[in-house]
Design a protein around this motif. Structure first.
Motif, PDB file in Angstrom:
ATOM      1  N   LYS A 180      -6.147   7.812  -2.292  1.00  0.00           N
ATOM      2  CA  LYS A 180      -6.960   8.237  -0.866  1.00  0.00           C
ATOM      3  C   LYS A 180      -7.827   9.001   0.367  1.00  0.00           C
ATOM      4  O   LYS A 180      -8.107   8.870   1.706  1.00  0.00           O
ATOM      5  CB  LYS A 180      -5.773   7.529   0.188  1.00  0.00           C
ATOM      6  CG  LYS A 180      -4.508   5.926  -0.518  1.00  0.00           C
ATOM      7  CD  LYS A 180      -5.424   5.533  -0.059  1.00  0.00           C
ATOM      8  CE  LYS A 180      -4.919   4.083  -0.374  1.00  0.00           C
ATOM      9  NZ  LYS A 180      -5.792   2.538   0.466  1.00  0.00           N
TER      10      LYS A 180
ATOM     11  N   LYS B  61     -10.690   8.443   1.831  1.00  0.00           N
ATOM     12  CA  LYS B  61     -11.096   7.742   2.668  1.00  0.00           C
ATOM     13  C   LYS B  61      -9.521   8.191   4.734  1.00  0.00           C
ATOM     14  O   LYS B  61     -10.148   8.681   4.994  1.00  0.00           O
ATOM     15  CB  LYS B  61     -11.038   5.953   2.102  1.00  0.00           C
ATOM     16  CG  LYS B  61     -12.096   6.126   1.130  1.00  0.00           C
ATOM     17  CD  LYS B  61     -12.079   4.059   1.652  1.00  0.00           C
ATOM     18  CE  LYS B  61     -12.928   3.860   0.114  1.00  0.00           C
ATOM     19  NZ  LYS B  61     -13.197   2.659  -0.113  1.00  0.00           N
ATOM     20  N   TRP B  62      -9.081   9.216   3.659  1.00  0.00           N
ATOM     21  CA  TRP B  62      -8.194   9.025   4.531  1.00  0.00           C
ATOM     22  C   TRP B  62      -7.931  10.619   4.416  1.00  0.00           C
ATOM     23  O   TRP B  62      -8.364  11.652   3.856  1.00  0.00           O
ATOM     24  CB  TRP B  62      -6.623   8.921   4.333  1.00  0.00           C
ATOM     25  CG  TRP B  62      -7.407   7.336   4.449  1.00  0.00           C
ATOM     26  CD1 TRP B  62      -7.382   6.377   3.755  1.00  0.00           C
ATOM     27  CD2 TRP B  62      -6.636   5.881   5.813  1.00  0.00           C
ATOM     28  NE1 TRP B  62      -7.430   4.588   3.928  1.00  0.00           N
ATOM     29  CE2 TRP B  62      -6.252   4.557   5.198  1.00  0.00           C
ATOM     30  CE3 TRP B  62      -6.356   6.303   7.081  1.00  0.00           C
ATOM     31  CZ2 TRP B  62      -6.158   3.528   5.803  1.00  0.00           C
ATOM     32  CZ3 TRP B  62      -5.938   5.814   7.261  1.00  0.00           C
ATOM     33  CH2 TRP B  62      -5.865   3.478   7.314  1.00  0.00           C
TER      34      TRP B  62
ATOM     35  N   CYS C   6      -1.380   7.085  -6.335  1.00  0.00           N
ATOM     36  CA  CYS C   6      -2.332   5.718  -5.477  1.00  0.00           C
ATOM     37  C   CYS C   6      -2.742   6.831  -4.657  1.00  0.00           C
ATOM     38  O   CYS C   6      -4.143   6.523  -3.912  1.00  0.00           O
ATOM     39  CB  CYS C   6      -1.530   5.227  -5.155  1.00  0.00           C
ATOM     40  SG  CYS C   6      -1.393   3.425  -6.211  1.00  0.00           S
ATOM     41  N   LEU C   7      -1.598   7.775  -3.666  1.00  0.00           N
ATOM     42  CA  LEU C   7      -2.221   8.667  -2.339  1.00  0.00           C
ATOM     43  C   LEU C   7      -3.514   9.401  -3.236  1.00  0.00           C
ATOM     44  O   LEU C   7      -3.877  10.292  -2.046  1.00  0.00           O
ATOM     45  CB  LEU C   7      -1.202   9.160  -1.600  1.00  0.00           C
ATOM     46  CG  LEU C   7      -0.150   8.128  -1.508  1.00  0.00           C
ATOM     47  CD1 LEU C   7       1.011   8.673  -0.563  1.00  0.00           C
ATOM     48  CD2 LEU C   7      -1.039   7.877   0.157  1.00  0.00           C
TER      49      LEU C   7
ATOM     50  N   ASN D  33       0.841  -1.236  -0.328  1.00  0.00           N
ATOM     51  CA  ASN D  33       0.341  -0.148   0.377  1.00  0.00           C
ATOM     52  C   ASN D  33       0.602   1.684  -0.032  1.00  0.00           C
ATOM     53  O   ASN D  33       2.080   0.976   0.159  1.00  0.00           O
ATOM     54  CB  ASN D  33      -0.802  -0.213   1.033  1.00  0.00           C
ATOM     55  CG  ASN D  33      -0.279  -0.175   2.560  1.00  0.00           C
ATOM     56  OD1 ASN D  33       0.272   1.268   2.127  1.00  0.00           O
ATOM     57  ND2 ASN D  33      -0.725  -0.579   3.388  1.00  0.00           N
TER      58      ASN D  33
ATOM     59  N   LYS E 126      -8.294   6.996   9.053  1.00  0.00           N
ATOM     60  CA  LYS E 126      -9.882   7.038   8.842  1.00  0.00           C
ATOM     61  C   LYS E 126     -10.433   8.315   8.586  1.00  0.00           C
ATOM     62  O   LYS E 126     -10.521   8.958   9.951  1.00  0.00           O
ATOM     63  CB  LYS E 126     -10.399   6.034   8.962  1.00  0.00           C
ATOM     64  CG  LYS E 126      -9.913   4.645   8.527  1.00  0.00           C
ATOM     65  CD  LYS E 126     -10.744   4.247   7.023  1.00  0.00           C
ATOM     66  CE  LYS E 126      -9.474   3.116   6.995  1.00  0.00           C
ATOM     67  NZ  LYS E 126      -9.986   2.655   6.078  1.00  0.00           N
TER      68      LYS E 126
END
Length: 186
Positions: free
Chosen positions: A82, A85-86, A78-79, A20, A174
């Motif tokens: 994110k 959700k983060w 990828c971040l 990840n 999260k």
């Protein structure tokens, strides 16, 4: 339906396969610190316009730099998703911003926005081309011009380095659901 996993290619330089982007960032900053990455990027870019060869005594280090930063860029891509959700934990009042001076106030508050902006403007393939181009030019004994302007890529990578360091320092958590109602107390 099974999700496709991104191959971050960390095994060569980190010694393990990160699955990840947060693990990639941890390995990335365990491998070297922010100043080292910035210095190497600056040096490679500086040598890319000259007839001098960067790291002439140890060109293998340039290959390692390439593989590490390539993994980093894949994680940054990828971040960008994110952020749904983060979130990055809130900054502390005593936190200094001087080292992360490439970030705007908005980017400092939401480092995920750096990745979103970078990959809205340029594709992952374009960033990979930038990385290959500075490595190729910095290792060439002939002075050549780049096939494209490298400045905007350089600025984005510096900002991504600063944003990733900030995320690592503060940590991530999260996000709570936006529609979740807080209990009413009387």
């Amino acid at each position: 339906m099974k999700k496709n996993k991104t191959a971050f290619d960390t095994r060569f330089w980190a010694g393990f396969t990160a699955e990840n982007p947060f693990k990639v960032l941890d390995a990335f900053f365990d491998f070297a610190d922010l100043d080292d990455y910035k210095q190497q990027l600056n040096e490679a870019l500086r040598y890319s316009g000259s007839s001098k060869v960067y790291e002439q005594d140890n060109p293998a280090s340039v290959f390692v730099f390439y593989t590490v930063v390539s993994s980093f860029l894949k994680a940054c891509y990828c971040l960008r998703e994110k952020s749904k959700k983060w979130k990055v934990k809130a900054s502390l009042p005593s936190e200094t911003v001087s080292q992360l001076s490439s970030l705007t106030k908005e980017e400092y508050e939401n480092p995920f926005s750096v990745f979103q902006k970078a990959f809205n403007e340029k594709t992952p393939e374009e960033f990979e081309f930038f990385l290959r181009e500075i490595v190729r030019l910095s290792l060439s004994p002939q002075a050549e011009d780049a096939d494209t302007d490298l400045t905007i890529y350089y600025i984005h990578v510096i900002k991504m380095l600063d944003a990733a360091e900030l995320m690592r320092e503060r940590g991530v958590e999260k996000s709570r659901k936006r529609n979740q109602m807080a209990p009413v107390t009387a």
